[in-house]
Motif scaffolding. Sequence first.
Motif, short mmCIF file in Angstrom:
data_model
loop_
_atom_site.label_atom_id
_atom_site.label_comp_id
_atom_site.label_asym_id
_atom_site.label_seq_id
_atom_site.Cartn_x
_atom_site.Cartn_y
_atom_site.Cartn_z
N ILE A 44 0.90 -1.27 0.06
CA ILE A 44 0.04 -0.10 0.09
C ILE A 44 0.90 1.23 0.18
CG2 ILE A 44 -1.96 1.39 1.35
CD1 ILE A 44 -2.24 -1.22 2.51
N LYS A 45 0.72 2.27 -0.87
CA LYS A 45 1.39 3.33 -0.97
C LYS A 45 1.14 4.17 0.55
CE LYS A 45 1.16 4.02 -5.84
NZ LYS A 45 0.64 4.81 -6.88
N GLU A 46 2.07 4.69 0.89
CA GLU A 46 1.96 5.71 2.12
C GLU A 46 0.80 6.61 2.23
OE1 GLU A 46 4.75 8.30 5.08
OE2 GLU A 46 5.79 7.61 3.35
N GLU A 47 0.59 7.47 1.03
CA GLU A 47 -0.32 8.39 0.88
C GLU A 47 -1.94 7.60 1.16
OE1 GLU A 47 1.27 7.77 -3.41
OE2 GLU A 47 1.76 7.98 -1.15
N ASP A 48 -1.91 6.32 0.73
CA ASP A 48 -3.30 5.72 0.55
C ASP A 48 -3.59 5.00 2.02
OD1 ASP A 48 -3.78 6.36 -1.96
OD2 ASP A 48 -2.62 4.47 -2.84
N SER A 49 -2.36 4.98 2.85
CA SER A 49 -2.73 4.16 4.26
C SER A 49 -3.16 5.03 5.14
CB SER A 49 -1.51 3.88 4.76
OG SER A 49 -0.39 4.80 4.93
N VAL A 50 -3.43 6.61 4.97
CA VAL A 50 -4.00 7.28 5.90
C VAL A 50 -5.63 7.19 5.84
CG1 VAL A 50 -4.27 9.90 6.34
CG2 VAL A 50 -2.10 9.14 5.21
N GLU A 51 -6.18 7.12 4.59
CA GLU A 51 -7.70 6.86 4.74
C GLU A 51 -8.09 5.65 4.55
OE1 GLU A 51 -9.18 9.83 2.18
OE2 GLU A 51 -8.46 11.38 3.35
#
Length: 550
Positions: free
Chosen positions: A484-491
Amino acid sequence: MSFLQKIHSAWLFQSLRAKIILGVSLTLVLTIGASTYISALTQTRFHLKKQEERAFDISDIVLKGIEYPMLDGEMEDVQAILQRLWGLEGLEEVNLCDLTGKIKYSGNTENIGKICIAEITRNALKNKKSLKGLEAYKGKKLLFHAIPIYNEAACFKCHGREENVLGVLTVGIDWSPIEKKIGDLRNREIILALISFMVVGFFLIRWLSKYVTYPISRITEFANELSLGKFDAKLDLGKRTKFWRTGKFYAGDEIAQLSDSLIRMLKSMSKMYQKISSFNKDLEWQVAKRTEELENKTAELEQANIELKKLDELRSAFLANMSHELRTPLNSIIGYTDLLIDGVDGKINEEQGKSLTKVQNNAKNLLKLINHILDMSRIESGKMEINLGKVDLQDIIERVVSSLRPLIDKKGLTVKIKFGEDLPAVYADPDMVRQIISNLLDNAVKFTSEGYIILSAGTSATDIGKNHSPEFIEVSIFDTGTGIKEEDSVELFNMFRPLDLSATRPHGGVGLGLSICKRLVEMQHGNIWVESKFGEGSRFYFTLPVYKDE
């Protein structure tokens, strides 16, 4: 309270006027006292010197008067001369002693033959030199002058050459009249000093009171009134601190300048107070207006919230009803598809079987999506039932892996299961735990093309205190998938946030599975999180509380 503290807290140290009076009084007392002492000391030294000179003169007269009779051996004349001198005013003693201190000749015939008791006479005989000084003698204070009688050539025929000194002539003058005179002068100076002290002190204190303490007290009262908010206070010192004219205005000392500054400050404060009062009134009006607007907006917002709540309830009811309405035909489609694939209604060819299998898979995916929607609807509406109890986590994990085994084998993946030693039971809802593990494992299989999956469970080390049993069980599911990309793991755990947002994504789903997992874990007092590196795989964690016997 100590003695010094009582003195310091007394009125004398709390009033500026009292402090000035005390300071001026002490200064005058010390000044006049020092002046009086110096004057008395000067008078004493002056009279002492005069009496010493007189004693020296008398001694010189005596020596000159008895010099020739002594050389001629006429000692009766010596005695006669001493008796005549003894009658002089203030002359108490005039004696001629030999080397033993015995009085041989004296103005007072009663002293002849006695040992001289004057200390100065004995010291003069001992040291063989002239001495002078005050000494108490026979109840009186006398100023003595003792002069040695040296053995000269003219005296050798009678006294020989052995002794350098033949005797001592002692003259004693009464010091009492002089002492009385000095005392009278001192008393007179003390009286004059007291009178001077009272006169100077009176006028000095009155001047200080008029030009210093009074203006300061008025300024203090003025400042106190200002501190109480009395901006109509008045400060008028008159001409007490102003001494000459410069143009149209008086020029004054620092106190006058201070009072003028305070008056200017009062005027500035009054103007500022008026501006602040005006500003406060305007501000109050603005606040009242904004408050009214805020109340109206709040009422509108509350009404909007009520309507939104109703709409949300309608949406949930609609989703639930629609889901129920869709589940019935979907279950029928899946059931009849199974019958057709199994050849119950007749034999089918290979192409027909493939088509029916696609229909069956899509129907199952749609049913799964509908079930997710129903679960989310029940969770948001608070209608999701939860039955907490003792759950065997190991048994549930093995059952879920067994149920997904066909999909795992179809993709050629390896699943490894690791359980911690003496894994305790958890306090949870078994159906919810099964759904959580199933969703997470299904995602791991879905996003892993090749490699393996590790499913492990053990006590959470972060929740174990010293000498305490574990509080939570930690379950993790690791895969070697896309990551998972880091920016996608936030939400990631929000609703409708699928892992792949592209329009051509190879994997289905609308992003409800992880959101449901998060809510189910939190409903059981646990926590869920993810650690992932894009291109290398992901590891999902969740915790559940350990079951404890009551």
